[in-house]
Design a protein around this motif. Structure first.
Motif, mmCIF file in Angstrom:
data_model
loop_
_atom_site.group_PDB
_atom_site.id
_atom_site.type_symbol
_atom_site.label_atom_id
_atom_site.label_comp_id
_atom_site.label_asym_id
_atom_site.label_seq_id
_atom_site.Cartn_x
_atom_site.Cartn_y
_atom_site.Cartn_z
ATOM 1 N N GLY A 263 1.039 -1.324 -0.286
ATOM 2 C CA GLY A 263 0.018 -0.096 0.374
ATOM 3 C C GLY A 263 1.084 1.213 0.378
ATOM 4 N N LEU A 266 2.293 2.181 -3.392
ATOM 5 C CA LEU A 266 1.331 2.472 -4.784
ATOM 6 C C LEU A 266 1.225 3.748 -4.259
ATOM 7 C CD1 LEU A 266 -1.401 -0.890 -4.422
ATOM 8 C CD2 LEU A 266 1.268 -0.316 -6.294
ATOM 9 N N LEU A 267 0.816 3.791 -2.706
ATOM 10 C CA LEU A 267 0.164 5.569 -2.545
ATOM 11 C C LEU A 267 1.194 6.216 -2.445
ATOM 12 C CD1 LEU A 267 -1.077 5.226 1.172
ATOM 13 C CD2 LEU A 267 -2.297 5.853 -1.060
ATOM 14 N N HIS A 270 1.507 5.924 -7.355
ATOM 15 C CA HIS A 270 0.399 6.060 -8.512
ATOM 16 C C HIS A 270 -0.981 7.476 -7.940
ATOM 17 C CE1 HIS A 270 1.163 3.072 -11.157
ATOM 18 N NE2 HIS A 270 1.476 2.044 -10.086
ATOM 19 N N ASP A 277 -9.114 1.514 -4.946
ATOM 20 C CA ASP A 277 -7.998 1.518 -5.503
ATOM 21 C C ASP A 277 -6.861 0.774 -4.831
ATOM 22 O OD1 ASP A 277 -9.699 1.724 -7.690
ATOM 23 O OD2 ASP A 277 -9.045 3.434 -8.561
ATOM 24 N N VAL A 278 -5.860 1.415 -4.360
ATOM 25 C CA VAL A 278 -5.410 1.386 -3.811
ATOM 26 C C VAL A 278 -5.172 -0.162 -2.564
ATOM 27 C CG1 VAL A 278 -2.424 2.159 -2.193
ATOM 28 C CG2 VAL A 278 -3.779 3.287 -3.603
ATOM 29 N N CYS A 282 -4.537 -3.991 -2.850
ATOM 30 C CA CYS A 282 -3.418 -4.877 -2.142
ATOM 31 C C CYS A 282 -4.597 -5.698 -1.680
ATOM 32 C CB CYS A 282 -2.682 -3.377 -0.755
ATOM 33 S SG CYS A 282 -2.441 -2.199 -1.719
ATOM 34 N N ARG A 306 0.466 9.772 2.004
ATOM 35 C CA ARG A 306 0.421 9.979 0.072
ATOM 36 C C ARG A 306 0.585 11.657 0.461
ATOM 37 N NH1 ARG A 306 -4.294 8.518 -3.521
ATOM 38 N NH2 ARG A 306 -3.123 7.428 -4.008
#
Length: 309
Positions: A263, A266-267, A270, A277-278, A282, A306
Motif C-alpha cells: 500500500g 502504491l500510494l 500512483h 483502488d489502492v 493490496c 500520501r
C-alpha cells in the motif's frame, strides 16, 4: 502490455481444446493433457519490445513440448521456467527433477521436454535468445534441465525481480527500458546458474523465503489465507505456522504486513489512484478496513501518508 486469457468463459468440454490451441500458438509444438476433473487455466502474458514474460496457471496437467515443433534447425532458444506455485516434475535430455515454489530450470526450446504437474500450479516463463545467452555464458548449455533451487540468494532475487516487473505490466515501459530489463533478466539468470550450491540457507530459512515470495505473488487476491499458502507451496499448514513462529510472527501477520507495505508503494507511485483502488490492489475488499489497519500499523492514515510523500 499485460493481457490475461482464461478458460472461464468456455464450456467445460471445450476448455482443454481451447487451451491447446492457445498454448500451441504461444509456444510452437506444445500440447496439454488434463489429469483429473474439469480443466481450468489462465495465461498472463506481458509483452514488451525486448522480452516476454508468460505466466500460466492451471489445474493438474501434463505439458509437453515436442521436438517436431522446432521452427529452424539453426535457431537456439532457451526458456527459463520458475515455479511459483505447486509441485511439478520436469524432464528433458533424460534428466528428471521435481520443482517446487521458487525453483527454476532452463529448457532447450527446440528439444522435447515435459512438465508433469500433479497439483494446481503456476510458473513464470522468460525466453532467451540462445546466441546471446551462450555469448554471455559459454557453459549455458550445460545447465539445461538442471534445477536451481529456491534456497539460493540468486533465485530469491530473480523471483522478486520478476514479481516486481509483473506488477508494472499494466503500463508501457518508457523507451529503452525494455532492453535494459531483458539484459538484467538474462544476467540475473546467469548469476543463478553460476551460484555455488553451498550458499543454500538452512531449511527453515528457505521455507520462510518461499513463504514470503508466495505471499508477495498473491497480494491482490482477497482469498489469500494461510491454508491457501500451504496448498500453493505443497507444505503442511502446521509446518508454515511453525516457521512463522520461529521468525517471531504469524502467517496472518505476514500477509497483513506485506499488504500494507505494498500500500505504501502504491500510494507513493500512483498519486491519482483512489484509496479504494489502492486497497483493492493490496487485497482489501473494504477500503475502510484498509485505512484502519494502515493507521494502526504506520500511525498515519493513507491520505496523510500520501501527502507527506
Amino acid at each position: 502490455m499485460l493481457s490475461i486469457i482464461s478458460t472461464r468463459d468456455h464450456e467445460p468440454r471445450e476448455r482443454l481444446d481451447f487451451w491447446n490451441e492457445l498454448i500451441g500458438s504461444t509456444y510452437d509444438g506444445m500440447s496439454i493433457d488434463g489429469v483429473d476433473g474439469p480443466f481450468n487455466a489462465s495465461l498472463g502474458v506481458w509483452q514488451s519490445d525486448a522480452f516476454r514474460i508468460v505466466r500460466p496457471r492451471s489445474r493438474p496437467a501434463m505439458i509437453v513440448r515436442h521436438e517436431c515443433g522446432r521452427t529452424s534447425s539453426t535457431k537456439r532458444t532457451f526458456l527459463m521456467h520458475m515455479t511459483t506455485q505447486g509441485q511439478i516434475e520436469m524432464e528433458q535430455r533424460g534428466r528428471k527433477s521435481m520443482l517446487g515454489p521458487g525453483d527454476l530450470v532452463i529448457c532447450a526450446a527446440e528439444e522435447y521436454y515435459r512438465f508433469n504437474a500433479a497439483t494446481n500450479h503456476e510458473m513464470m516463463v522468460v525466453e532467451f535468445d540462445g546466441a546471446t545467452a551462450l555469448d554471455r555464458l559459454p557453459t549455458f548449455e550445460d545447465h539445461v534441465a538442471r534445477p536451481i533451487r529456491a534456497g539460493l540468494p540468486g533465485t530469491r532475487i530473480i523471483r522478486r525481480y520478476m514479481d516486481s516487473l509483473w506488477q508494472e505490466g499494466r503500463e508501457d515501459l518508457p523507451p529503452g527500458q525494455s532492453t535494459v530489463h531483458a539484459n538484467i533478466l538474462l544476467d540475473m539468470t546467469i548469476a543463478c546458474l553460476s551460484e555455488p550450491a553451498g550458499t543454500l540457507r538452512p531449511a527453515a530459512d528457505r521455507t520462510l523465503a518461499q513463504l514470503e515470495d508466495a505471499i508477495g505473488a498473491r497480494l491482490d487476491d482477497y482469498t489469500l489465507r494461510p491454508s491457501s499458502l500451504a496448498a500453493d507451496l505443497g507444505i503442511p499448514l502446521r509446518t508454515l505456522q511453525d516457521v512463522a513462529a520461529r521468525a517471531g510472527t504469524t502467517l496472518n501477520t505476514m500477509i497483513l504486513r506485506q499488504r500494507l507495505q505494498r500500500g505504501t508503494q502504491l500510494l507513493r507511485k500512483h498519486s491519482g489512484a483512489s484509496i479504494a483502488d489502492v486497497a483493492d490492489a493490496c487485497g482489501f475488499s473494504d477500503p475502510s478496513y484498509f485505512a484502519r489497519r494502515f493507521a494502526q500499523h504506520f500511525g498515519i492514515s493513507p491520505s496523510e501518508y500520501r501527502s507527506c510523500n
